[in-house]
Write a protein that holds these residues in place. Structure first.
Motif, PDB file in Angstrom:
ATOM      1  N   UNK A   1       0.851  -1.189   0.000  1.00  8.42           N
ATOM      2  CA  UNK A   1       0.000   0.000   0.000  1.00  8.42           C
ATOM      3  C   UNK A   1       0.884   1.236   0.000  1.00  8.42           C
ATOM      4  N   UNK A   2       0.497   2.239  -0.802  1.00 10.37           N
ATOM      5  CA  UNK A   2       1.319   3.448  -0.838  1.00 10.37           C
ATOM      6  C   UNK A   2       1.206   4.220   0.469  1.00 10.37           C
ATOM      7  N   UNK A   3       2.288   4.921   0.799  1.00  8.93           N
ATOM      8  CA  UNK A   3       2.286   5.715   2.022  1.00  8.93           C
ATOM      9  C   UNK A   3       1.504   7.008   1.797  1.00  8.93           C
ATOM     10  N   UNK A   4       1.249   7.720   2.872  1.00  6.93           N
ATOM     11  CA  UNK A   4       0.510   8.989   2.796  1.00  6.93           C
ATOM     12  C   UNK A   4       1.269   9.984   1.924  1.00  6.93           C
ATOM     13  N   UNK A   5       2.587  10.041   2.091  1.00  9.23           N
ATOM     14  CA  UNK A   5       3.392  10.962   1.284  1.00  9.23           C
ATOM     15  C   UNK A   5       3.297  10.629  -0.202  1.00  9.23           C
ATOM     16  N   UNK A   6       3.314   9.324  -0.515  1.00 10.44           N
ATOM     17  CA  UNK A   6       3.195   8.910  -1.911  1.00 10.44           C
ATOM     18  C   UNK A   6       1.829   9.288  -2.475  1.00 10.44           C
ATOM     19  N   UNK A   7       0.783   9.121  -1.659  1.00  8.01           N
ATOM     20  CA  UNK A   7      -0.559   9.479  -2.116  1.00  8.01           C
ATOM     21  C   UNK A   7      -0.689  10.986  -2.333  1.00  8.01           C
ATOM     22  N   UNK A   8      -0.113  11.756  -1.437  1.00  8.22           N
ATOM     23  CA  UNK A   8      -0.153  13.218  -1.589  1.00  8.22           C
ATOM     24  C   UNK A   8       0.578  13.635  -2.868  1.00  8.22           C
ATOM     25  N   UNK A   9       1.721  13.016  -3.114  1.00 10.47           N
ATOM     26  CA  UNK A   9       2.492  13.314  -4.336  1.00 10.47           C
ATOM     27  C   UNK A   9       1.681  12.929  -5.572  1.00 10.47           C
ATOM     28  N   UNK A  10       0.984  11.777  -5.499  1.00  7.23           N
ATOM     29  CA  UNK A  10       0.158  11.328  -6.624  1.00  7.23           C
ATOM     30  C   UNK A  10      -0.980  12.313  -6.889  1.00  7.23           C
TER      31      UNK A  10
END
Length: 124
Positions: free
Chosen positions: A4-13
């Motif tokens: 699962x992607x991390x919160x930071x990765x989701x924000x970047x996405x």
């Protein structure tokens, strides 16, 4: 193996997805509204990740000033300053008297130090 992607990765996405949408809109306006622009792969983001993080609480200028004044008052009280505006002058006799060693106590300390040094020199 799926992670699962991390919160930071989701924000970047989310940020990248928004940039793509803006660029697609700009491209559509350049080519004309009749031109269909294929959209890039959409990033699915859960509602929890889309919310901004917990907001930091701040202090008002008045609150900071009260805290600073209280700290200055504590320091003035501890130091016994009488020129502080925020604190009343300390009462007479409240300052601690400087303590002095008696001549006998000083002599005992000096004798112990000399003995310690003599022992250290002997060990060499």
């Amino acid at each position: 193996m799926s992670t699962t992607p991390s919160i930071d990765q989701l924000k970047r996405a989310i940020t990248i997805s928004e940039q793509i949408q803006k660029l697609e809109a700009e491209l559509a306006s350049i080519l004309g509204s009749s031109a269909h622009v294929p959209s890039a792969a959409k990033v699915s983001v859960s509602a929890a990740a889309a919310k901004p993080g917990r907001r930091k609480r701040g202090l008002s200028a008045e609150g900071r000033a009260r805290i600073a004044a209280a700290q200055k008052a504590r320091w003035a009280k501890a130091k016994g300053d009488s020129d502080s505006e925020t604190v009343a002058a300390p009462k007479a006799g409240k300052r601690r008297k400087k303590r002095n060693l008696s001549p006998e106590a000083r002599a005992r300390i000096v004798a112990a130090v000399k003995a310690r040094w003599a022992k250290a020199k002997k060990a060499k």
